[in-house]
Design an enzyme around this catalytic site. Structure first.
Site, PDB file in Angstrom:
ATOM      1  N   GLU A 137      31.997 -19.218  -8.814  1.00  0.00           N
ATOM      2  CA  GLU A 137      32.860 -19.977  -9.484  1.00  0.00           C
ATOM      3  C   GLU A 137      34.399 -19.420  -9.565  1.00  0.00           C
ATOM      4  O   GLU A 137      34.390 -17.998 -10.390  1.00  0.00           O
ATOM      5  CB  GLU A 137      32.713 -20.682 -10.838  1.00  0.00           C
ATOM      6  CG  GLU A 137      33.731 -21.382 -11.669  1.00  0.00           C
ATOM      7  CD  GLU A 137      33.393 -21.503 -12.919  1.00  0.00           C
ATOM      8  OE1 GLU A 137      34.038 -22.639 -13.445  1.00  0.00           O
ATOM      9  OE2 GLU A 137      32.580 -21.088 -13.726  1.00  0.00           O
ATOM     10  N   GLU A 234      32.194 -29.419 -19.415  1.00  0.00           N
ATOM     11  CA  GLU A 234      32.295 -28.113 -20.128  1.00  0.00           C
ATOM     12  C   GLU A 234      33.692 -28.043 -20.871  1.00  0.00           C
ATOM     13  O   GLU A 234      34.771 -27.546 -20.088  1.00  0.00           O
ATOM     14  CB  GLU A 234      31.982 -27.081 -19.175  1.00  0.00           C
ATOM     15  CG  GLU A 234      31.932 -25.620 -19.595  1.00  0.00           C
ATOM     16  CD  GLU A 234      32.316 -24.838 -18.255  1.00  0.00           C
ATOM     17  OE1 GLU A 234      31.814 -23.415 -18.761  1.00  0.00           O
ATOM     18  OE2 GLU A 234      32.941 -24.671 -17.514  1.00  0.00           O
TER      19      GLU A 234
END
Length: 255
Positions: A137, A234
């Site tokens: 990521e 998130e």
């Protein structure tokens, strides 16, 4: 239609961790992710997930010191042995929880040595666990200064170099905005590599639908791309988690 997962590290944190699974289910989530489940009993987490009927979607690797410790070692040439030990631990926990994805964190680094180290470590990890879905990521350097995996073109370069079917991109809309300022353009360029999506408003990393990201357009682009994976919330709630969940009801109603 998107399947929404709740990041239990950040959401419902007004409750004990084992109670967050059921709270997420009552709120309409279908799965959960836990960033660093290593200080908790895997058996208790597994039982809570099964009791509430929730899939565990993702955990992070390695298990760092959450309160300021290093955020990964995959791109740190002097710590390859540490990376491998921590990956083995993450793999055991992921298997115990039946976690769908393991996010491999790069740690701090720069230049060709860090790139080559990360590629070598990812080649080892994908071969070590061909049954596991692994992700990398890009994380913006405002939030995590010095983090090696901080650019989508770099991520694409690393993914191409590793060339493993069980390694893909983790696309966080918040980080995409902070890195490129163009979430839709970044998705159009890299969405075909994505194995997992995370969302939060930007700036501020609060509820989606706040801030500068056009989430209606983003979700439309994701749906049109044929993406079949999870979308994980998130973010840091402005108040309580429950009070900020209108965004999800609106997205489900729009389907």
């Amino acid at each position: 239609m998107a399947r929404f997962a709740a990041n239990l590290t950040l959401l419902f944190n007004e409750l004990p961790i084992l109670d967050r699974f059921a709270a997420a289910r009552r709120a309409g989530f279908q799965g959960v992710e836990i960033l660093f489940p290593y200080d908790l009993a895997a058996g208790e987490l597994r039982q809570a997930a099964r009791k509430s009927g929730m899939d565990v979607v993702l955990i992070n690797c390695p298990p760092p010191n959450w309160a300021g410790g290093p955020r990964g070692f995959a791109a740190v040439p002097s710590l390859q042995d540490r990376f491998r030990r921590d990956f083995e631990r993450a793999l055991r926990v992921a298997e115990a929880l039946s976690a769908r994805h393991i996010h491999i964190m790069s740690g701090k680094g720069e230049g060709p040595a860090a790139r080559d180290c990360m590629i070598a470590n990812l080649k080892w990890a994908t071969a070590r666990a061909p049954h596991a879905s692994l992700t990398i990521e890009p994380i913006n350097q405002h939030d995590m200064p010095g983090y090696f995996m901080c650019d989508y073109d770099l991520a694409a370069e690393v993914l191409d170099a590793v060339d493993a079917p069980n390694l893909g991109l983790q696309f966080d809309a918040y980080h995409a905005h902070m890195i490129t300022g163009d979430v839709l353009g970044t998705w159009q360029a890299h969405g075909h590599r994505v194995h997992h999506i995370q969302i939060a408003g930007a700036p501020g990393r609060h509820e989606p639908r706040e801030g500068d990201i056009d989430f209606a357009a983003f979700f439309h682009a994701v749906d049109n791309s044929g993406y079949q994976g999870w979308v994980s919330a998130e973010y840091s709630p402005r108040t309580t988690t429950e009070a900020g969940l209108r965004w999800m009801a609106a997205d489900i109603a729009a389907e």
